[in-house]
Design a protein around this motif. Structure first.
Motif, short mmCIF file in Angstrom:
data_model
loop_
_atom_site.label_atom_id
_atom_site.label_comp_id
_atom_site.label_asym_id
_atom_site.label_seq_id
_atom_site.Cartn_x
_atom_site.Cartn_y
_atom_site.Cartn_z
N THR A 26 4.27 5.62 -5.42
CA THR A 26 4.41 5.58 -6.87
C THR A 26 3.35 6.42 -7.57
OG1 THR A 26 5.25 3.32 -6.57
CG2 THR A 26 4.71 3.99 -8.81
N THR A 27 2.14 6.42 -7.02
CA THR A 27 1.09 7.27 -7.60
C THR A 27 1.52 8.74 -7.55
OG1 THR A 27 -0.55 5.72 -6.76
CG2 THR A 27 -1.37 7.84 -7.51
N LEU A 78 2.36 -3.10 -11.09
CA LEU A 78 1.95 -3.46 -9.73
C LEU A 78 0.58 -4.12 -9.74
CD1 LEU A 78 3.06 -0.43 -7.54
CD2 LEU A 78 3.14 -2.82 -6.79
N ALA A 79 -0.31 -3.57 -10.55
CA ALA A 79 -1.67 -4.14 -10.62
C ALA A 79 -1.59 -5.59 -11.11
CB ALA A 79 -2.53 -3.29 -11.55
N LEU A 123 2.79 1.41 -11.90
CA LEU A 123 1.46 1.18 -11.31
C LEU A 123 0.69 0.12 -12.10
CD1 LEU A 123 0.31 4.80 -10.39
CD2 LEU A 123 0.96 2.98 -8.79
N SER A 178 -4.86 4.55 -0.50
CA SER A 178 -3.42 4.65 -0.82
C SER A 178 -3.19 5.31 -2.18
CB SER A 178 -2.78 3.26 -0.83
OG SER A 178 -2.96 2.63 0.42
N ALA A 179 -4.03 4.97 -3.15
CA ALA A 179 -3.84 5.51 -4.50
C ALA A 179 -4.33 6.95 -4.60
CB ALA A 179 -4.56 4.62 -5.52
N ARG A 205 0.83 -1.21 0.00
CA ARG A 205 0.00 0.00 0.00
C ARG A 205 0.86 1.26 0.00
NH1 ARG A 205 -1.37 -4.09 2.59
NH2 ARG A 205 -3.38 -5.16 2.37
N ILE A 243 2.20 1.73 -3.49
CA ILE A 243 1.21 2.31 -4.42
C ILE A 243 1.08 3.80 -4.16
CG2 ILE A 243 -1.28 2.38 -4.89
CD1 ILE A 243 -1.27 -0.67 -4.77
N TYR A 251 -6.58 0.22 -0.29
CA TYR A 251 -5.85 0.41 -1.55
C TYR A 251 -6.33 1.69 -2.24
CZ TYR A 251 -3.43 -4.05 -1.50
OH TYR A 251 -2.59 -5.06 -1.18
N GLY A 310 -7.63 1.92 -7.07
CA GLY A 310 -7.36 1.23 -5.80
C GLY A 310 -8.46 0.22 -5.46
#
Lengths: 351, 351
Positions: B60-61, B342-343, B339, B207-208, B54, B57, B204, B229
């Motif tokens: 990185t976002t 990551l997904a 991202l 977090s995003a 988390r 994310i 999530y 997220g």
């Protein structure tokens, strides 16, 4: 000079009127949503009663600050100090504080293994352990959500949230100290008072200072009101400890003397131990179901002989007087007088 | 086209670098203060490991939004979208989210009576029930305190706090549904996905979207990232449910098939029940200590036959693809690509 009895009447009437308004606001702020069992459990203690002392202090402090007559202005649309800012939902803030209080009671009852609260089963007894943990957790975040919706200016909302979060952290720290103290037999009065400050008084301090923060009052006003709350909150807890020994069990809603039986530290036992009393020998049992009224009577008589109950009462009075002095930052008005009387009531109440 | 294996390497390297930074920041944001036992218990799971997906994310976002190269800018002094506003402490926000995650794990382990977590005893096992409840409660308020100290503009801080509080409420609601589902045998996939959204995916989503909120991005960007997220968070949980059946116990850190044994609903069991499988008969025991690998193998074979594991895998893939589409609001850059990867990693990872 108001006598203690007429003062109690005045305070109870004032508290009673605000309690009704707070009770009406609770279901508005915390409706029973899905999942219903979770929200019913979250509301269970809130609906079971409580004096609403903290919301009363919050609402009355705001009235003193705004210099308006008690109950003359809608709490949902309350004026701020800076007129450009507009109105705030003070009732939301009051409910938020009571919701925090309720969350801590639910989790404390699990930790202390207390079966009764406000004359009804504790939430973990009425529901189950899982639901009680989760109900407390839900109230926790709901209190923050509610405090975020007062309509205060963002910078003041941020400060209010910071006080609320910090208050919760300190309550946890105080509860951890309290649990730790049960295993120790060398706690001194200063440590006890520090624990009570964190566990109990910070929420009174938040209640008294949050309206000043949300309304945009000066820092010295905020600080003085915070200090008032810390002082009267500690006094409240000390008086609570006295009541645990002196009020009949049916009025207390739990066994009289249960703190002694459960080996809980109070200012009274800490003082008594310092004066040579073997606290563990005061009552034979450690089972609240098994203790007799006569045993509690003997223990109280012993504590009175060494002056421990007087010591606690004196300390509570000293704190209340100091707290009242701090209110000098407020204008002279009816709400200010009521805050004085509330402080006295906290250490004169019989239950 | 990246293959699944090189993608996993890329993602693990990216996650690993951020994990180190997050691990360094945890003791800075959450030092072991008095009472030490409380703070040690609060830190216990955080220090025991965790991938920090988390926070990764979140960080990185922010890099994608700010259009900076990954790891090229200090997270503690991160640029906002509005240059007049100055810098924010993005690492604080990342730690806050991980602290919320840790709080929920501690309380969930009590509720689910799970003894192990991340290969170490659960907090209520390593310490005790009281300390575990209190450690969770402390992390709860600390997460809010930390999020309040990012240095964001007050109006953006208020919005971030609102998302955080709302996320916590939804996690509680989701956990209550999960507990409720264990007593029911008529849960349908839509209900399961709703539960997973609340219990897992909202964190999530927070977090995003939190970096976008704190940095002052437009609402449509915030909403799109929140949606990313929610999608990948649900996919993560669905894949977790698949892993519980397919990964050897020693890699999982707990008994393989424990969800089946403990009668936990997953998208797999909900699908299988709809296709005539008697879930209660899949394994004989309800004791994770007693189940055999052969029993779990037979159960998995049965679930494969009716297509339930394929169904779950397809659903997870569908969600990840939709989540990646939502990232179109971001500029084309390396962090954006990460991202996406990551997904994919969330549903391709082997543990």
């Amino acid at each position: 000079m108001t006598t203690s009895e007429t003062r109690e009447e005045t305070v109870l009437e004032a508290v009673g009127k605000r309690r009704e308004l707070v009770n009406d606001a609770v279901p508005e702020e915390l409706p029973v949503a899905r999942p219903e069992r979770l929200y019913e459990a979250s509301r269970y203690l809130l609906d079971a009663g409580g004096k609403r002392l903290r919301p009363t202090i919050l609402l009355t402090t705001a009235e003193a600050l705004a210099d308006v007559d008690p109950l003359s202005v809608e709490y949902r649309e309350f004026p701020t100090v800076d007129e450009d800012v507009g109105e705030i939902d003070l009732m939301g803030a009051a409910v938020s504080v009571e919701v925090i209080q309720s969350f801590t009671l639910i989790h404390d009852d699990i930790m202390d293994d207390d079966d009764l609260r406000r004359g009804v089963p504790a939430v973990h007894q009425e529901y189950d352990l899982e639901t009680a943990i989760l109900a407390g957790d839900t109230l926790y975040s709901k209190a923050f959500e509610i405090m975020l919706e007062t309509g205060a200016e963002p910078s003041q909302a941020v400060e209010a949230l910071d006080v609320l979060a910090n208050t919760c952290t300190q309550i946890c720290e105080g509860q951890a100290l309290d649990v730790d103290f049960e295993r120790r037999d060398d706690v001194v009065p200063e440590e006890y008072l520090e624990m009570v400050e964190q566990k109990t008084a910070v929420l009174y301090a938040a209640s008294a200072s949050l309206p000043a923060i949300l309304m945009g009052a000066d820092d010295d006003v905020v600080d003085a009101l915070y200090g008032y709350g810390l002082d009267v909150g500690r006094a409240f807890q000390i008086h609570d400890d006295v009541l645990d020994l002196t009020v009949p069990s049916d009025e207390l809603g739990k066994q009289r003397g249960s703190d002694l039986v459960e080996n809980k530290q109070t200012l009274i036992t800490v003082h008594a131990r310092e004066h040579g009393v073997d606290i563990d020998e005061l009552v034979d049992t450690d089972d609240v179901e098994a203790v007799t009224e006569a045993e509690v009577d003997d223990a109280v008589a012993h504590l009175e002989t060494v002056g421990s109950i007087d010591y606690a009462n004196d300390k509570a009075r000293e704190l209340v007087d100091r707290g009242k002095d701090r209110l000098e930052v407020l204008p002279d008005n009816e709400a200010h007088d009521l805050l004085d009387e509330l402080a006295d009531y906290l250490i004169e109440r019989g239950y």
